[in-house]
Design a protein around this motif. Structure first.
Motif, PDB file in Angstrom:
ATOM      1  N   LYS A  20       0.824  -1.206   0.000  1.00  0.00           N
ATOM      2  CA  LYS A  20       0.000   0.000   0.000  1.00  0.00           C
ATOM      3  C   LYS A  20       0.854   1.249   0.000  1.00  0.00           C
ATOM      4  O   LYS A  20       0.409   2.313  -0.391  1.00  0.00           O
ATOM      5  CB  LYS A  20      -0.933   0.017   1.210  1.00  0.00           C
ATOM      6  N   ALA A  21       2.100   1.132   0.447  1.00  0.00           N
ATOM      7  CA  ALA A  21       2.974   2.301   0.508  1.00  0.00           C
ATOM      8  C   ALA A  21       3.370   2.769  -0.874  1.00  0.00           C
ATOM      9  O   ALA A  21       3.841   3.879  -1.031  1.00  0.00           O
ATOM     10  CB  ALA A  21       4.223   1.972   1.311  1.00  0.00           C
ATOM     11  N   GLN A  22       3.178   1.935  -1.878  1.00  0.00           N
ATOM     12  CA  GLN A  22       3.542   2.320  -3.236  1.00  0.00           C
ATOM     13  C   GLN A  22       2.407   1.997  -4.182  1.00  0.00           C
ATOM     14  O   GLN A  22       2.382   0.953  -4.812  1.00  0.00           O
ATOM     15  CB  GLN A  22       4.823   1.601  -3.670  1.00  0.00           C
ATOM     16  N   VAL A  23       1.456   2.896  -4.241  1.00  0.00           N
ATOM     17  CA  VAL A  23       0.370   2.757  -5.191  1.00  0.00           C
ATOM     18  C   VAL A  23       0.792   3.391  -6.508  1.00  0.00           C
ATOM     19  O   VAL A  23       1.728   4.186  -6.564  1.00  0.00           O
ATOM     20  CB  VAL A  23      -0.918   3.420  -4.670  1.00  0.00           C
ATOM     21  N   PHE A  24       0.103   3.017  -7.559  1.00  0.00           N
ATOM     22  CA  PHE A  24       0.384   3.573  -8.878  1.00  0.00           C
ATOM     23  C   PHE A  24       0.192   5.081  -8.847  1.00  0.00           C
ATOM     24  O   PHE A  24      -0.840   5.580  -8.394  1.00  0.00           O
ATOM     25  CB  PHE A  24      -0.547   2.931  -9.903  1.00  0.00           C
ATOM     26  N   ASN A  25       1.189   5.811  -9.313  1.00  0.00           N
ATOM     27  CA  ASN A  25       1.141   7.271  -9.340  1.00  0.00           C
ATOM     28  C   ASN A  25       1.023   7.701 -10.799  1.00  0.00           C
ATOM     29  O   ASN A  25       1.961   7.538 -11.580  1.00  0.00           O
ATOM     30  CB  ASN A  25       2.401   7.846  -8.692  1.00  0.00           C
ATOM     31  N   SER A  26      -0.134   8.231 -11.174  1.00  0.00           N
ATOM     32  CA  SER A  26      -0.369   8.579 -12.580  1.00  0.00           C
ATOM     33  C   SER A  26       0.574   9.666 -13.067  1.00  0.00           C
ATOM     34  O   SER A  26       0.956   9.688 -14.244  1.00  0.00           O
ATOM     35  CB  SER A  26      -1.825   9.003 -12.786  1.00  0.00           C
ATOM     36  N   PHE A  27       0.981  10.563 -12.176  1.00  0.00           N
ATOM     37  CA  PHE A  27       1.935  11.616 -12.549  1.00  0.00           C
ATOM     38  C   PHE A  27       3.295  11.005 -12.880  1.00  0.00           C
ATOM     39  O   PHE A  27       3.903  11.334 -13.899  1.00  0.00           O
ATOM     40  CB  PHE A  27       2.049  12.624 -11.415  1.00  0.00           C
ATOM     41  N   TYR A  28       3.770  10.087 -12.036  1.00  0.00           N
ATOM     42  CA  TYR A  28       5.037   9.419 -12.313  1.00  0.00           C
ATOM     43  C   TYR A  28       4.949   8.626 -13.622  1.00  0.00           C
ATOM     44  O   TYR A  28       5.888   8.614 -14.429  1.00  0.00           O
ATOM     45  CB  TYR A  28       5.406   8.461 -11.178  1.00  0.00           C
ATOM     46  N   ASN A  29       3.825   7.953 -13.816  1.00  0.00           N
ATOM     47  CA  ASN A  29       3.669   7.138 -15.019  1.00  0.00           C
ATOM     48  C   ASN A  29       3.657   7.999 -16.278  1.00  0.00           C
ATOM     49  O   ASN A  29       4.212   7.612 -17.314  1.00  0.00           O
ATOM     50  CB  ASN A  29       2.377   6.334 -14.938  1.00  0.00           C
ATOM     51  N   GLU A  30       3.031   9.163 -16.182  1.00  0.00           N
ATOM     52  CA  GLU A  30       3.001  10.077 -17.328  1.00  0.00           C
ATOM     53  C   GLU A  30       4.412  10.474 -17.741  1.00  0.00           C
ATOM     54  O   GLU A  30       4.735  10.543 -18.931  1.00  0.00           O
ATOM     55  CB  GLU A  30       2.181  11.315 -16.973  1.00  0.00           C
ATOM     56  N   ALA A 291      13.357   6.822  -9.389  1.00  0.00           N
ATOM     57  CA  ALA A 291      13.954   8.115  -9.043  1.00  0.00           C
ATOM     58  C   ALA A 291      12.892   9.091  -8.545  1.00  0.00           C
ATOM     59  O   ALA A 291      13.104   9.823  -7.566  1.00  0.00           O
ATOM     60  CB  ALA A 291      14.694   8.690 -10.247  1.00  0.00           C
ATOM     61  N   LEU A 292      11.737   9.114  -9.208  1.00  0.00           N
ATOM     62  CA  LEU A 292      10.645   9.980  -8.767  1.00  0.00           C
ATOM     63  C   LEU A 292      10.153   9.578  -7.379  1.00  0.00           C
ATOM     64  O   LEU A 292       9.837  10.432  -6.542  1.00  0.00           O
ATOM     65  CB  LEU A 292       9.499   9.918  -9.772  1.00  0.00           C
ATOM     66  N   HIS A 293      10.102   8.287  -7.141  1.00  0.00           N
ATOM     67  CA  HIS A 293       9.673   7.791  -5.825  1.00  0.00           C
ATOM     68  C   HIS A 293      10.649   8.206  -4.733  1.00  0.00           C
ATOM     69  O   HIS A 293      10.245   8.719  -3.683  1.00  0.00           O
ATOM     70  CB  HIS A 293       9.543   6.273  -5.881  1.00  0.00           C
ATOM     71  N   PHE A 294      11.939   8.000  -4.967  1.00  0.00           N
ATOM     72  CA  PHE A 294      12.928   8.291  -3.936  1.00  0.00           C
ATOM     73  C   PHE A 294      13.151   9.791  -3.746  1.00  0.00           C
ATOM     74  O   PHE A 294      13.389  10.247  -2.629  1.00  0.00           O
ATOM     75  CB  PHE A 294      14.251   7.612  -4.265  1.00  0.00           C
TER      76      PHE A 294
END
Length: 387
Positions: A20-30, A291-294
């Protein structure tokens, strides 16, 4: 190139379980969807055409100048070259810094070596070099809370000399605050093989104090690959590349390495034709999501989103772990609060049903946490400090 044999008995095949700590992030995916296969191919062709890039050669100096020019073209201005000697030959590390908006003095280091041995080094480590350049292109105008250093090391093939020099002459004397080191070395795959897996490397060596944090970061990176690329992941031990001097200094490290290990590095046959460029493309997407996550990439707020942000009040902040979340006007949408630590681990999750909500996370350690307020349409991140 790794300069020791892989400890195959330490390999653990890992099937991704996204927490749950890492859900899909549409901004990162874009952003990840904007990785350019053409950019990767064109940059790699240019880099390979410089020839054998050993310290002291014109080839590596030309490659250095070209890498610097690429960053300048992308709009980066904080570019440093760090000269040092490798067996009497002068060569240089290249350090490019992107400043974070919340924690400018804490760094995510993304690194890979650009020197080669006995060949043009398309895979080892042209693949890692062009991956870093593509990440730098796509991250340039993204607001990240943490600063990022893109580092191209030289002298890796002679025994990690460039990274050792950087740790001894920059990290230690400047007491550099490093959140994580993500090393990319040889991620080109093998032409004609099914290159569907990336090796995510964690620290399993002494000193042991940083091993647990490395394992956590590596797990999170593997999760990111499941979210933002088509690749499967394998967890293995970190060894024999430019993260080792950082590891020995007690820093938290992780790394990427190809699962199908190429037989061509350190030979004239380490050319593009013996690689899998689509594999490099997918590795780049996963590395970018990581990289976006960290670094905690932040999506620009629209006008209504900004109003939504101002509507949320946290007090006291800093606190001892007991605080109030209030809304000046309770939104009609359901809102959920999730709190993460600085490594992205979820430590609290609950809906907020009232205009005034009393929260207790007093069992947590002192430090900085991030509260994510998520509704159906909006996602707002606020810093929470426990003292």
């Amino acid at each position: 190139m790794k300069f020791a044999f892989r400890l195959t008995f330490c390999l653990l095949v890992f099937s991704i379980s996204v927490s749950k700590a890492q859900v899909f992030n549409s901004f990162y995916n874009e952003i990840a969807e904007n990785v350019s296969a053409a950019n990767l191919s064109n940059d790699l062709t240019t880099l390979v055409n410089f020839g054998v890039k050993e310290p002291g050669t014109n080839a590596i100096e030309n490659a250095k100048d070209w890498i610097i020019n690429r960053y300048q073209t992308l709009g980066y201005t904080d570019i440093e070259t760090q000269p040092f000697t490798v067996y009497g030959q002068v060569t240089s590390n290249i350090i490019v810094t992107k400043t974070g908006s919340v924690y400018p003095n804490t760094f995510l280091i993304l690194d890979g070596h650009y020197d080669t041995l006995n060949g043009p080094g398309a895979n080892d480590n042209g693949s890692g070099t062009v991956l870093l350049l593509e990440l730098a292109r796509l991250l340039k105008n993204v607001d990240t809370e943490y600063s990022i250093k893109f580092i191209h090391f030289s002298g890796e093939e002679e025994g990690l000399i460039g990274s050792e020099y950087y740790v001894n002459n920059t990290v230690i004397p400047e007491n550099l605050d490093i959140k994580l080191v993500l090393n990319i070395d040889e991620v080109g795959g093998v032409a004609g093989m099914n290159n569907n897996t990336i090796v995510c490397e964690r620290d399993e060596s002494a000193p042991n104090s940083n091993n647990a944090a490395s394992a956590q970061a590596t797990q999170e990176m593997a999760n990111c690959f499941g979210l933002y690329s088509s690749l499967q992941t394998t967890i293995s031990n970190a060894y024999g590349s430019d993260y080792v001097p950082f590891e020995n200094n007690g820093e938290i490290i992780t790394g990427l390495y190809e699962a199908n290990e190429s037989p061509y590095p350190h030979t004239p046959d380490d050319v593009i034709e013996n690689m899998d460029l689509n594999y490099v493309f997918e590795v780049t997407k996963g590395a970018l999501g990581s990289a976006l996550h960290f670094a905690l990439g932040r999506e620009p707020l629209g006008v209504f989103e900004n109003d939504f942000t101002k509507n949320i009040v946290i007090f006291p902040n800093p606190s001892k772990g007991q605080f109030t979340v209030s809304f000046s006007a309770l939104p009609a949408e359901k809102i959920e609060l999730t709190v993460f630590d600085v490594l992205g681990k979820m430590v609290y999750n609950n809906p907020l049903n009232n205009s005034t909500n009393y929260i207790s996370i007093s069992g947590l350690k002192r430090g900085i946490y991030f509260g994510i307020f998520q509704s159906e349409n909006y996602r707002v991140v606020k810093k929470i400090v426990l003292e």
